[in-house]
Scaffold this active site. Sequence first.
Site, mmCIF file in Angstrom:
data_model
loop_
_atom_site.group_PDB
_atom_site.id
_atom_site.type_symbol
_atom_site.label_atom_id
_atom_site.label_comp_id
_atom_site.label_asym_id
_atom_site.label_seq_id
_atom_site.Cartn_x
_atom_site.Cartn_y
_atom_site.Cartn_z
ATOM 1 N N LYS A 10 0.803 -1.228 0.000
ATOM 2 C CA LYS A 10 0.000 0.000 0.000
ATOM 3 C C LYS A 10 0.834 1.276 0.000
ATOM 4 C CE LYS A 10 -4.455 -1.259 0.252
ATOM 5 N NZ LYS A 10 -5.516 -0.689 -0.605
ATOM 6 N N SER A 40 0.724 -9.755 -0.661
ATOM 7 C CA SER A 40 0.440 -8.317 -0.607
ATOM 8 C C SER A 40 0.767 -7.674 0.726
ATOM 9 C CB SER A 40 -1.027 -8.058 -0.954
ATOM 10 O OG SER A 40 -1.874 -8.822 -0.110
#
Length: 325
Positions: free
Chosen positions: A52, A311
């Site tokens: 992110k 992720s």
Amino acid sequence: MSSLVTLAEIRAAQSRIAGVAVKTPLVRLEMNGLPFEVWVKDEAAQPIGSFKLRGAYNKIAQLTAEQLGRGVITYSSGNHAQGVAYAARALGAKAVIVMPENAPLVKREATAALGAEIVTVGAASTERKLKAEELEGEFGYSMVPPYDDEAVIAGQATCGVEILEQMPDVGLVLSPVSGGGLLSGVASGVKLVCEAEGRVAPQVWGCEPEVAADAKESFDTKRLVEWPAAKTTRTLADGLRTQSLGERNFAHILRFVDGIVTVTEDEIRAAMKVILKAGMVAEPSGAVTLAAAMFHAEELPKVEKVVVILSGGNLEPGLRAELEG
């Protein structure tokens, strides 16, 4: 609706985030019985433990000095919150984060430790978005959307470009999908680079929990759908509980993504155990891609090399102890 991100915007994002986000490693996993090699793109190696940071920094770094002075705001269950907090601190801006009451404690504490102000609301992703928009209007903060934004998509696309640079002959890239920021970015980056270089692109597929499969339904029907929070919050993968793809993300996914596959909760847990044994750490959302490779190979394209994007690695200590027990 604005147009799709361009390769020039993705290349600019690469330059902008260099020195802040790291070029994360590709790690080979020795997996017996699978019809392809499995490589992990370990985004847990980012300073905040997830991908992110790429999109958040790319967005905030383009704000004016006046906008930075007023501060930024976002809404997130955890990893985007940390990305915004980290990027805002690096650029000298105040960060306000609207988080759901069911966000993992490890993510709330990490966000607060980065200096962000946290506002807590209910579990629905729509609720935190509305609260963030309310505060944006009241205080003049700049919104940093978690996924439905061109600068965020371009930032996440840098992960896909890196995969191509690290493994030019990859046949399939698997990305988690929730709001669609990572999947839309990775697919855009991969396909646009290959198009520009005149070579055949690998396929890019999304992976999500079957109990929160709004993205698959949207992809299959070519119509953007929304699932109620009561359904999407059933999954262990807290980062994949978003009720709908973003509109911009959906447009990119329809243009660049080749398929979406779903996995069970037990499959996610099994994949997390494999990753832990290999010396890496995956939160549930980060393990859906390996779960897809391990248990759904027959649904995927027949290729020689698969890259699964891990992720994020912000795993709650209690769950980690349970998995390692």
